[in-house]
Design a protein around this motif. Structure first.
Motif, PDB file in Angstrom:
ATOM      1  N   VAL A   1     -32.499  27.179  11.353  1.00 56.47           N
ATOM      2  CA  VAL A   1     -31.286  26.781  10.639  1.00 56.47           C
ATOM      3  C   VAL A   1     -30.045  26.905  11.516  1.00 56.47           C
ATOM      4  N   GLN A   2     -30.164  27.659  12.620  1.00 54.82           N
ATOM      5  CA  GLN A   2     -29.016  27.804  13.528  1.00 54.82           C
ATOM      6  C   GLN A   2     -29.508  28.229  14.901  1.00 54.82           C
ATOM      7  N   ILE A   3     -28.848  27.702  15.924  1.00 52.33           N
ATOM      8  CA  ILE A   3     -29.104  28.130  17.302  1.00 52.33           C
ATOM      9  C   ILE A   3     -27.762  28.381  17.978  1.00 52.33           C
ATOM     10  N   ASN A   4     -27.720  29.413  18.813  1.00 54.39           N
ATOM     11  CA  ASN A   4     -26.503  29.742  19.552  1.00 54.39           C
ATOM     12  C   ASN A   4     -26.871  30.083  20.984  1.00 54.39           C
ATOM     13  N   PRO A   5     -26.257  29.405  21.957  1.00 55.12           N
ATOM     14  CA  PRO A   5     -26.534  29.733  23.359  1.00 55.12           C
ATOM     15  C   PRO A   5     -26.187  31.193  23.666  1.00 55.12           C
ATOM     16  N   ASP A   6     -27.000  31.809  24.515  1.00 50.82           N
ATOM     17  CA  ASP A   6     -26.784  33.205  24.900  1.00 50.82           C
ATOM     18  C   ASP A   6     -27.222  33.394  26.346  1.00 50.82           C
ATOM     19  N   GLY A   7     -26.626  32.616  27.240  1.00 48.71           N
ATOM     20  CA  GLY A   7     -26.995  32.681  28.644  1.00 48.71           C
ATOM     21  C   GLY A   7     -27.562  31.345  29.093  1.00 48.71           C
ATOM     22  N   ASP A   8     -27.913  31.268  30.368  1.00 46.75           N
ATOM     23  CA  ASP A   8     -28.365  30.002  30.949  1.00 46.75           C
ATOM     24  C   ASP A   8     -29.641  29.453  30.331  1.00 46.75           C
ATOM     25  N   ALA A   9     -30.572  30.282  29.962  1.00 49.74           N
ATOM     26  CA  ALA A   9     -31.850  29.805  29.425  1.00 49.74           C
ATOM     27  C   ALA A   9     -32.261  30.618  28.200  1.00 49.74           C
ATOM     28  N   THR A  10     -31.271  31.029  27.431  1.00 51.45           N
ATOM     29  CA  THR A  10     -31.532  31.888  26.279  1.00 51.45           C
ATOM     30  C   THR A  10     -30.740  31.412  25.066  1.00 51.45           C
ATOM     31  N   LEU A  11     -31.378  31.497  23.911  1.00 53.06           N
ATOM     32  CA  LEU A  11     -30.742  31.126  22.650  1.00 53.06           C
ATOM     33  C   LEU A  11     -30.968  32.222  21.619  1.00 53.06           C
ATOM     34  N   TRP A  12     -29.987  32.404  20.735  1.00 45.97           N
ATOM     35  CA  TRP A  12     -30.207  33.187  19.528  1.00 45.97           C
ATOM     36  C   TRP A  12     -30.658  32.192  18.480  1.00 45.97           C
ATOM     37  N   LEU A  13     -31.802  32.458  17.861  1.00 50.37           N
ATOM     38  CA  LEU A  13     -32.363  31.578  16.850  1.00 50.37           C
ATOM     39  C   LEU A  13     -32.250  32.234  15.483  1.00 50.37           C
ATOM     40  N   THR A  14     -31.893  31.450  14.486  1.00 48.62           N
ATOM     41  CA  THR A  14     -31.885  31.919  13.107  1.00 48.62           C
ATOM     42  C   THR A  14     -32.847  31.036  12.326  1.00 48.62           C
TER      43      THR A  14
ATOM     44  N   ALA B   1     -34.126  23.936  33.193  1.00 46.94           N
ATOM     45  CA  ALA B   1     -33.652  24.839  34.241  1.00 46.94           C
ATOM     46  C   ALA B   1     -32.161  24.637  34.538  1.00 46.94           C
ATOM     47  N   ASP B   2     -31.635  23.476  34.191  1.00 49.74           N
ATOM     48  CA  ASP B   2     -30.212  23.191  34.387  1.00 49.74           C
ATOM     49  C   ASP B   2     -29.446  23.756  33.182  1.00 49.74           C
ATOM     50  N   PRO B   3     -28.582  24.759  33.398  1.00 46.02           N
ATOM     51  CA  PRO B   3     -27.864  25.380  32.276  1.00 46.02           C
ATOM     52  C   PRO B   3     -27.108  24.377  31.397  1.00 46.02           C
ATOM     53  N   ALA B   4     -26.518  23.365  31.997  1.00 52.08           N
ATOM     54  CA  ALA B   4     -25.780  22.371  31.205  1.00 52.08           C
ATOM     55  C   ALA B   4     -26.729  21.580  30.307  1.00 52.08           C
ATOM     56  N   TYR B   5     -27.897  21.255  30.828  1.00 49.18           N
ATOM     57  CA  TYR B   5     -28.877  20.532  30.011  1.00 49.18           C
ATOM     58  C   TYR B   5     -29.452  21.452  28.938  1.00 49.18           C
ATOM     59  N   PHE B   6     -29.782  22.686  29.303  1.00 45.45           N
ATOM     60  CA  PHE B   6     -30.332  23.634  28.343  1.00 45.45           C
ATOM     61  C   PHE B   6     -29.403  23.796  27.142  1.00 45.45           C
ATOM     62  N   ALA B   7     -28.099  23.816  27.415  1.00 49.78           N
ATOM     63  CA  ALA B   7     -27.096  23.999  26.367  1.00 49.78           C
ATOM     64  C   ALA B   7     -27.036  22.813  25.398  1.00 49.78           C
ATOM     65  N   ARG B   8     -27.714  21.729  25.711  1.00 47.18           N
ATOM     66  CA  ARG B   8     -27.733  20.558  24.832  1.00 47.18           C
ATOM     67  C   ARG B   8     -28.805  20.671  23.748  1.00 47.18           C
ATOM     68  N   ALA B   9     -29.421  21.840  23.622  1.00 48.01           N
ATOM     69  CA  ALA B   9     -30.434  22.065  22.590  1.00 48.01           C
ATOM     70  C   ALA B   9     -29.843  21.773  21.213  1.00 48.01           C
ATOM     71  N   PHE B  10     -30.699  21.286  20.327  1.00 46.70           N
ATOM     72  CA  PHE B  10     -30.266  21.008  18.955  1.00 46.70           C
ATOM     73  C   PHE B  10     -31.452  21.203  18.009  1.00 46.70           C
TER      74      PHE B  10
ATOM     75  N   SER C   1     -36.926  21.979  13.885  1.00 44.14           N
ATOM     76  CA  SER C   1     -37.506  22.392  15.159  1.00 44.14           C
ATOM     77  C   SER C   1     -36.440  22.446  16.243  1.00 44.14           C
ATOM     78  N   LEU C   2     -36.742  23.159  17.317  1.00 45.46           N
ATOM     79  CA  LEU C   2     -35.851  23.245  18.473  1.00 45.46           C
ATOM     80  C   LEU C   2     -36.142  22.061  19.381  1.00 45.46           C
ATOM     81  N   ALA C   3     -35.111  21.330  19.780  1.00 49.14           N
ATOM     82  CA  ALA C   3     -35.325  20.098  20.548  1.00 49.14           C
ATOM     83  C   ALA C   3     -34.258  19.904  21.616  1.00 49.14           C
ATOM     84  N   TRP C   4     -34.592  19.041  22.581  1.00 47.84           N
ATOM     85  CA  TRP C   4     -33.666  18.608  23.631  1.00 47.84           C
ATOM     86  C   TRP C   4     -33.696  17.094  23.716  1.00 47.84           C
TER      87      TRP C   4
END
Length: 87
Positions: free
Chosen positions: A5-18, A44-53, A58-61
């Motif tokens: 229901v929610q995702i929040n970036p927490d570093g280059d390759a890490t997310l907080w998931l709810t 592996a590219d932090p800018a691309y990783f941050a485009r998660a939605f 489901s978690l997607a890019w």
């Protein structure tokens, strides 16, 4: 069925998931990035990783890489990484 229901970036390759059951967890994509496949290499590219939605729970890019919330929830739960609110 568990959904994200929610995702929040927490570093280059890490997310907080709810999740839909209220559980939360800090999740790292390091294992997927280490596989170095066509689908995981962009993560592996932090800018691309941050485009998660979130797509249909489901978690997607943008490249079509997707991880089901159920699988993430089970894996995080078995690792003891899920944080659940007290009732």
């Amino acid at each position: 069925m568990i959904k994200l229901v929610q995702i929040n970036p927490d570093g280059d390759a890490t997310l907080w998931l709810t999740f839909s059951d209220g559980a939360t967890a800090r999740w790292s994509a390091a294992d997927y990035i280490a596989r170095d496949t066509v689908m995981t290499r962009p993560l592996a590219d932090p800018a691309y990783f941050a485009r998660a939605f979130i797509e249909a729970g489901s978690l997607a890019w943008p490249n079509g890489f997707e991880l089901s919330a159920d699988a993430l929830h089970r894996r995080l739960d078995s690792a003891g990484a899920l944080v659940r609110e007290a009732a």
